[in-house]
Motif scaffolding. Structure first.
Motif, short mmCIF file in Angstrom:
data_model
loop_
_atom_site.label_atom_id
_atom_site.label_comp_id
_atom_site.label_asym_id
_atom_site.label_seq_id
_atom_site.Cartn_x
_atom_site.Cartn_y
_atom_site.Cartn_z
N SER A 109 0.87 -1.17 0.00
CA SER A 109 0.00 0.00 0.00
C SER A 109 0.90 1.21 0.00
CB SER A 109 -0.90 0.00 1.24
OG SER A 109 -1.69 1.18 1.27
N TRP A 124 1.68 11.76 -1.61
CA TRP A 124 1.03 13.06 -1.75
C TRP A 124 2.07 14.08 -2.17
CZ3 TRP A 124 -4.17 13.34 -1.35
CH2 TRP A 124 -4.82 12.25 -0.76
N ARG A 168 -5.09 15.47 2.42
CA ARG A 168 -4.94 14.03 2.29
C ARG A 168 -6.26 13.40 1.87
NH1 ARG A 168 -0.69 15.77 1.98
NH2 ARG A 168 1.19 15.26 3.19
N LEU A 181 -2.33 7.21 -4.97
CA LEU A 181 -2.56 6.13 -4.02
C LEU A 181 -2.57 4.80 -4.78
CD1 LEU A 181 -5.50 7.82 -2.06
CD2 LEU A 181 -3.04 8.27 -1.92
N GLY A 189 -2.77 13.20 -4.76
CA GLY A 189 -2.56 11.98 -3.98
C GLY A 189 -2.50 10.80 -4.92
N ASP A 235 0.94 5.45 -0.54
CA ASP A 235 0.27 6.74 -0.71
C ASP A 235 1.34 7.81 -0.85
OD1 ASP A 235 -1.96 5.25 -0.23
OD2 ASP A 235 -2.38 6.08 1.76
N ASP A 280 -2.27 0.40 -4.53
CA ASP A 280 -2.27 -0.87 -3.80
C ASP A 280 -1.90 -1.98 -4.79
OD1 ASP A 280 -3.16 -0.18 -1.07
OD2 ASP A 280 -4.97 0.47 -2.09
#
Length: 744
Positions: free
Chosen positions: A307, A311, A394, A345, A343, A309, A347
């Motif tokens: 995972s 930013w 966020r 993001l 962001g 993330d 996975d």
């Protein structure tokens, strides 16, 4: 069973019928004396005896070298291998940029990175970019293979294979800790604990590292824990289980500097609110079964989940600030207040299963060693982009996390089936090694952001043959040569259009790779290797923008050519003279005189100074300001003609080990136009040649059995441009670390 599995099954059955009954192998002796490696994981190079039989350039950075040089990043180890280039980014090697033989080093996407033979990339088939890399302190050995033997691994067989090997489980109880600290607020704590109790062996490696980066407003905190256990199930049968947990919290940006910003402060970073959070777990189980008469079956199941993330306020310096069209964010003066961010993001979920069999056999009365196997590999990428309304947002603004600020919502899946086989035929002083790899890859992309969900898919199948030959010209002198098909599948995002789901006509990356070399280990303490190489691409995949960048769309560049020479030398005077003390000398030199576009290619330039490369002629925009410039015959970006790493050391028994190293990287271009004048955004222009110096001293403490060390990197604090893909980035500054390794 679907069609790809049926095809692979048929191929394996056909190969198996070529192997005579096992009793016939009882007379076989040659391969067993050459290949004594006890397989508990997949090795790329293996022992010295195995290296001599490899029909290609093969390098091992051993544990003594790693301990002696005290590397901070994997880049330092990579530069010690001839033919390998490593580009600094954030200062800790967390997202390495490794290139081989003049290939683009961006995110190491043209290199296959393995750990104990298992792919490291977040999505090895769907997107090979290295946004994750384990700490260099986890490894005890690094193997690099660039010849036709690459086809045993895959899917990337373009540049080379780098395999990181974790420590073997000790037979007796052993424990140690390492503590280090220094400049850039660097601090490292690491514990190693292992031993064997009856049939069970266990090894634990746990570390925490924090440090500031090579620029202001950057820093990282890393936690990494790895456990490996081997169980002797029965005589000739063992089971090895590995598990890893990795956690990263970084203040790190994606953007470099403009020319004007560099002139004011090369280590500035105006994006102080950018941050990355990454969590990764990995696990594998390897079953090793000795079937008798030298036949070994190694079956590995692996899985990982990530995972990530990130930013950030800019993806490259041409779109600064990110919300430029927002009236409240009219320039850089508002960057820290009213400008928004992105962001990114991600996975990832990956799993695979690979049985691999190694067996001696006697085809036509000759001695041979066969290795073959299959792999099924599956990966899933869930990709979300949320545009926030402030520098430290966020989420997707005041609406919701999936409201108007959601720019991307993609699911990308890949399923790959592989079969591979390679046989070494020992014919007196010669070894002939034919082999092949079969790859069948299926991609699917789902755009969940559109009002109507858009789904698209595609597949490709590629046979990757290879042939290598070695000749024992004299005692300890081996001449080798070979050729193999270079192959790398396209990324999902470049193959399937996001808006329509249609398959884009982007072919796989294909080349023919040739090698001719000689190595000698005739004298103990002297190791020399020289290799001529030629990488002849019929279709090299390059960044679609002039300046490139890790996140840029990729496109077919057509024919390109890389060719040159690499030399490696290692001299251990103590071993040569049979003494306890003496000098050490090792060198790795790479010369790539040719790295050029061969097809008629055009790069568009205009007001933005970075446009799409393509086979288009005379195109211009409505204002008439865009023009196409031919890059045919130009040098490929980030391909220095010369790179050289030379280290000299002095070793006095086990008490003292002192080393000094010079790392030279030649002049290189930052764009396909081979621009010699830097443009305003810093993304085009020359990267001048530079040389940095490193020094390390290790001293054994007799009373405690420990070792104290001092390691200085970039000793004279040389400032240089390491990268221009997203603006100008400086190389790592001077770093001095003091530490101790102590058994307990």
């Amino acid at each position: 069973m679907d069609q790809p599995l049926r095809s692979i099954h048929a191929v394996l059955l056909a190969m198996w019928t070529l192997i005579p009954p096992l009793p016939a192998l009882a007379q076989e002796a040659g391969p067993r004396t050459r290949d004594t490696l006890e397989l508990t994981e997949v090795r790329v190079v293996g022992s010295r005896a195995l290296r001599e039989a490899i029909a290609g350039a093969a390098t091992v950075v051993d544990s003594a070298s790693i301990a002696g040089w005290r590397p901070l990043t994997v880049n330092e180890l990579a530069r010690r291998v001839p033919g390998v280039q490593a580009r600094d980014e954030e200062g800790l090697g967390l997202r390495p940029n490794i290139g081989i033989r003049g290939l683009d080093p961006t995110r190491s996407r043209k290199v296959l990175l393995l750990e104990d033979g298992i792919p490291l990339a977040l999505a090895p088939y769907g997107d090979n970019s290295s946004y994750y890399h384990p700490p260099v302190t986890r490894f005890t050995r690094v193997e690099v293979l660039k010849g036709s033997g690459q086809i045993l691994f895959g899917p990337q067989t373009i540049g080379g294979v780098i395999n990181y090997v974790t420590p073997a489980i000790p037979k007796a109880m052993a424990a140690s800790f390492t503590l280090a600290g220094g400049t850039q607020r660097h601090a490292l704590g690491q514990v190693n604990l292992g031993g064997t109790w009856g049939r069970v062996g266990l090894d634990l490696n746990a570390s925490r590292r924090r440090a500031d980066g090579g620029r202001e407003n950057t820093g990282t905190l890393l936690d990494d824990v790895t456990v490996k256990s081997t169980v002797a199930v029965a005589p000739g049968h063992s089971l090895t289980v590995r598990g890893n947990a990795y956690n990263e919290r970084s203040n790190v940006t994606y953007s470099g500097l403009t020319e004007a910003e560099w002139a004011i402060d090369p280590r500035a970073n105006p994006f102080r609110h950018d941050s990355m959070f990454m969590r990764r777990w990995g696990a594998s189980v390897t079953d090793r079964l000795d079937l008798g008469q030298g036949v070994t079956l190694l079956t590995t199941a692996y899985a990982s989940g990530v995972s990530r993330d990130w930013w950030r306020q800019s993806s490259n310096s041409s779109e600064r600030p990110n919300d430029r069209k927002d009236p409240a964010c009219g320039g850089m003066e508002n960057l820290a207040t009213s400008c928004g961010n992105q962001g990114r993001l991600r996975d990832y979920a990956v799993w695979g299963l690979e049985p691999r069999l190694r067996a001696p056999w006697t085809p036509f009365g000759s001695q041979a060693l066969l290795e073959f196997g299959v792999r099924v590999h599956d990966e899933r990428q869930a990709r979300l982009q949320l545009n926030g309304d402030s520098p430290n947002a966020r989420g997707a603004g005041p609406a919701s996390d999936r409201g108007s600020g959601t720019v991307e919502d993609n699911v990308r899946t890949t399923r790959a089936y592989s079969a591979f086989a390679q046989s070494r035929w020992f014919l007196g002083c010669c070894t002939i090694t034919p082999g092949f790899r079969l790859e069948h890859v299926r991609h699917e992309r789902v755009n969940r952001l559109a009002s109507t969900v858009v789904t698209g898919g595609g597949s490709l199948t590629q046979i990757v043959p290879g042939l290598g030959v070695t000749w024992a010209a004299a005692q300890g002198v081996t001449v080798y040569g070979g050729a193999h098909r270079g192959f790398a599948p396209p990324r999902v995002e470049d193959l399937i259009d996001n808006a329509t789901g249609t398959v884009v006509e982007l072919d796989a990356e294909l080349s023919w790779n040739w090698e001719l070399g000689v190595r000698t280990t005739a004298v103990h303490g002297l190791d020399l290797e020289a290799t001529l190489f030629r990488l002849d691409f019929e279709n090299q995949i390059v960044s679609a923008s002039v300046a490139g960048g890790a996140g840029a769309t990729l496109t077919s560049a057509g024919r390109t050519l890389h060719q040159g020479l690499e030399l490696a030398a290692r001299i251990d005077a103590a071993s040569l003279l049979g003494m306890r003390q003496g000098l050490l000398l090792d060198a790795a030199w790479t010369w790539v005189p040719t790295a050029e576009y061969r097809d008629e290619r055009f790069a568009f330039i205009g007001a933005s100074a970075a446009e799409v490369i393509g086979k288009v002629y005379g195109a211009q925009n409505a204002a008439g300001t865009r023009r196409a410039v031919s890059v045919a015959g130009n040098r490929l970006p980030y391909a220095p003609v010369t790179s050289l790493t030379v280290g000299i050391g002095y070793r006095h028994g086990s008490a003292l080990d002192a080393r000094l190293e010079a790392v030279h990287v030649g002049r290189q271009f930052g764009d396909a136009l081979n621009s010699t004048v830097t443009v305003v955004d810093g993304q085009q222009g020359v990267l001048p040649a530079h040389t940095i110096w490193n020094a390390t001293v290790n001293h054994a403490v007799t009373a405690t059995g420990g070792t104290v060390f001092v390691a200085a990197k970039n000793l004279f604090d040389r400032l240089y441009v390491s990268d221009r893909t997203r603006g100008m980035l400086p190389g790592a500054p001077r770093s001095v670390q003091v530490g101790i390794t102590q058994p307990f």
